[in-house]
Design an enzyme around this catalytic site. Structure first.
Site, PDB file in Angstrom:
ATOM      1  N   CYS A 278       0.844  -1.209   0.000  1.00  0.00           N
ATOM      2  CA  CYS A 278       0.000   0.000   0.000  1.00  0.00           C
ATOM      3  C   CYS A 278       0.880   1.261   0.000  1.00  0.00           C
ATOM      4  CB  CYS A 278      -0.991  -0.044   1.162  1.00  0.00           C
ATOM      5  SG  CYS A 278      -2.331   1.134   0.988  1.00  0.00           S
TER       6      CYS A 278
ATOM      7  N   HIS B  50      -3.881  -5.503   0.064  1.00  0.00           N
ATOM      8  CA  HIS B  50      -3.375  -5.913   1.381  1.00  0.00           C
ATOM      9  C   HIS B  50      -3.335  -7.433   1.497  1.00  0.00           C
ATOM     10  CE1 HIS B  50      -3.330  -1.922   3.463  1.00  0.00           C
ATOM     11  NE2 HIS B  50      -3.977  -1.634   2.348  1.00  0.00           N
TER      12      HIS B  50
ATOM     13  N   GLU C 122      -2.212  -9.077   3.812  1.00  0.00           N
ATOM     14  CA  GLU C 122      -2.431  -9.438   5.223  1.00  0.00           C
ATOM     15  C   GLU C 122      -3.894  -9.349   5.631  1.00  0.00           C
ATOM     16  OE1 GLU C 122      -1.447  -6.573   4.109  1.00  0.00           O
ATOM     17  OE2 GLU C 122      -2.324  -4.971   5.315  1.00  0.00           O
TER      18      GLU C 122
END
Lengths: 188, 332
Positions: free
Chosen positions: A79, A169, A171
């Site tokens: 990001c 993302h 994660e």
């Protein structure tokens, strides 16, 4: 392998740590972006630049890290970290007319790219961003490795260095293939 | 540990050490931490009474159960803040969302109220799983902060409510994209927070529906469950664990640090104990609440504090309405 996460005061940094733990990568240090010294980084094998609020220019250390280690250490930017890599090579960012916070989208990935080994060509990913890399501003040494269903640049890799930026993302729980992407970075 | 009266303040570092010691010794205790973390409190459950603290945590309570019902009609009147002040704060937050400085921000304001009830009467008459009476405020919160049972830590983010009487209410709320995006954000935020203190963090329930009964109507509430595994010696580092999770994600936002800065500017005053946390350690396990649904005594009279999550897709009028609608007491 010793991994460093540079934390840009984000609230998803520990999701990255948890993702790494889930693939048995346990030698990880998290250091906040205003508490790191460039010389300390030499001790690590790979670097992850975390997401974070604002713009890469708010954190000049990110550009310094990329400048100093781009040719010697694998770096993954997520990001804000991705945007920092793009800007380091002269790209510009655009502010999205419709910002994407907490949305999941389909993206098309280049399955030949390092990060997308053993991954289907279309994957669902989680997005939290107000800014995106302007595709027309990318220099030839950075190539696009995935795009979103709205044609937004979703990831980039450097043609010579082991340097990768991902706008989405990995994660997030909205990204089912996050662990494989992270494994690919660790194996790169 | 010496806590002789409520005014005896301790530093955050003293609080942390006290909680670690009590946890390690298996001594049951009550803890309260304000949003700014300037006035943390902890006392053994035995001392709570003498300090003028009444708690009710999912049935675990030091309050009398045979309360007397007041028969005279209850007066409960609220005086919402000006639309202009809320508009200014809302617009400031929208600008920050557009700039990518925050993805989700919990914006709150006090509303002056007039009521014939005392704080104590509100404590006894309100219906909520988590209730706390302090000499200066009362809390009747539906929202869990964290539960720790054996070696597992649980969080239950709640985002999204709808009036149950609307036809197809459940389908409408579950298919609402803005609600989904906001819920996704809070789930990722709380996964992160639990990953700071625990491992093997998983989303065990995602957007399940539960029904809440208020004195006005029935509401459907959307919530999730996230679980992680704590180290076996968690009790002796309980103070450290709790502080790493604060401020609570649901009443701050993401990314937390920058979002809290934006909240301070937009709200213009300290929240105090409102949106802080309180909880009880029973000697083995812990249960705790986020201190929302909160009425405090001030020099100008009673204030009811309320708020809601603001995202890039939030609508000004409905957010203002939500802030006003939350000013009620769910009476038994």
């Amino acid at each position: 392998m010793k991994l460093l996460i540079i934390d840009n005061y984000d609230s998803f940094t520990y999701n990255i740590l948890e993702l790494l733990r889930s693939i048995n990568c346990r030698n990880v240090s998290i250091v906040k972006n205003d508490q790191i010294q460039l010389s300390q980084i030499a001790a690590f094998d790979k670097i992850i630049l975390s997401p974070g609020p604002g713009l890469p220019s708010d954190y000049p250390i990110l550009d310094a890290v990329i400048q100093n280690y781009k040719s010697s250490k694998p770096i993954l930017g997520v990001c804000l970290g991705h945007q920092a890599i793009a800007m380091h090579f002269g790209s510009t960012l655009t502010n999205l007319p419709d910002v994407c916070h907490g949305q999941s989208h389909d993206i098309q990935v280049d399955t030949n790219a390092v990060l997308y080994q053993n991954i289907p060509s279309t994957i669902r990913v989680g997005l939290y961003h107000s800014w995106a890399v302007d595709a027309s501003s990318l220099p030839s040494e950075l190539h696009i490795t995935s795009v979103s269903d709205s044609s937004i640049v979703m990831s980039i890799s450097h043609s010579r260095y082991d340097l990768h930026g991902i706008q989405f993302h990995p994660e997030s729980f909205l990204t089912p293939h996050g662990a494989t992407i992270m494994k690919n970075f660790l194996n790169s | 540990m010496n806590v002789s009266k409520i005014g005896d303040m301790m530093t955050l570092s003293e609080w942390r050490q006290n909680v670690n010691t009590l946890g390690n010794n298996g001594t049951p205790f009550l803890f309260i931490v304000d949003f700014e973390m300037k006035k943390p409190l902890v006392c053994t459950l035995e001392d709570a009474d003498t300090l003028g603290l009444l708690y009710h945590v999912n049935g675990n309570t030091n309050a009398a159960t045979n309360l007397t019902q007041k028969t005279s009609p209850i007066k409960f009147e609220s005086f919402p803040m000006s639309e202009l002040r809320f508009k200014k704060a809302f617009d400031d937050v929208q600008l920050q969302l557009q700039k990518g400085n925050t993805y989700l921000l919990n914006l709150t304001f006090p509303t002056p109220i007039e009521t014939t009830l005392s704080l104590e009467e509100i404590f006894y008459r309100s219906k909520a799983p988590y209730r706390l009476l302090h000499p200066d405020f009362v809390v009747f919160s539906p929202e869990c902060f964290v539960k720790i049972h054996n070696d597992a830590i649980f969080s239950y983010p709640m985002k999204g409510t709808i009036d149950a009487s609307i036809p197809n209410a459940e389908t409408i709320i579950l298919q609402d994209k803005k609600e989904l995006w906001e819920h996704n954000t809070i789930v990722d935020l709380l996964r992160n927070d639990l990953s700071i203190v625990s491992e093997n963090v998983v989303v065990t329930k995602f957007r399940t529906i539960s029904k809440i009964t208020t004195h006005k109507n029935e509401l459907l509430q959307v919530s999730s469950e996230i679980m992680g595994h704590l180290p076996q010696d968690w009790r002796r580092q309980l103070g450290d664990i709790l502080l790493k999770l604060l401020p609570a994600g649901s009443i701050s936002g993401a990314p937390k640090s920058k979002t809290v800065d934006i909240i301070r500017k937009a709200e213009g005053e300290d929240r105090g104990y409102y949106t802080g946390v309180f909880g009880v350690f029973d000697g083995h396990n812990l249960d705790s609440a986020v201190m929302i649904r909160y009425i405090e005594k001030t020099v100008e009279g009673y204030q009811f504090r309320s708020g809601g999550g603001i995202t890039a897709n939030s609508d000004f009028q409905s957010e203002r309405q939500e802030l006003i609608d939350k000013v009620y007491v769910p009476f038994v």
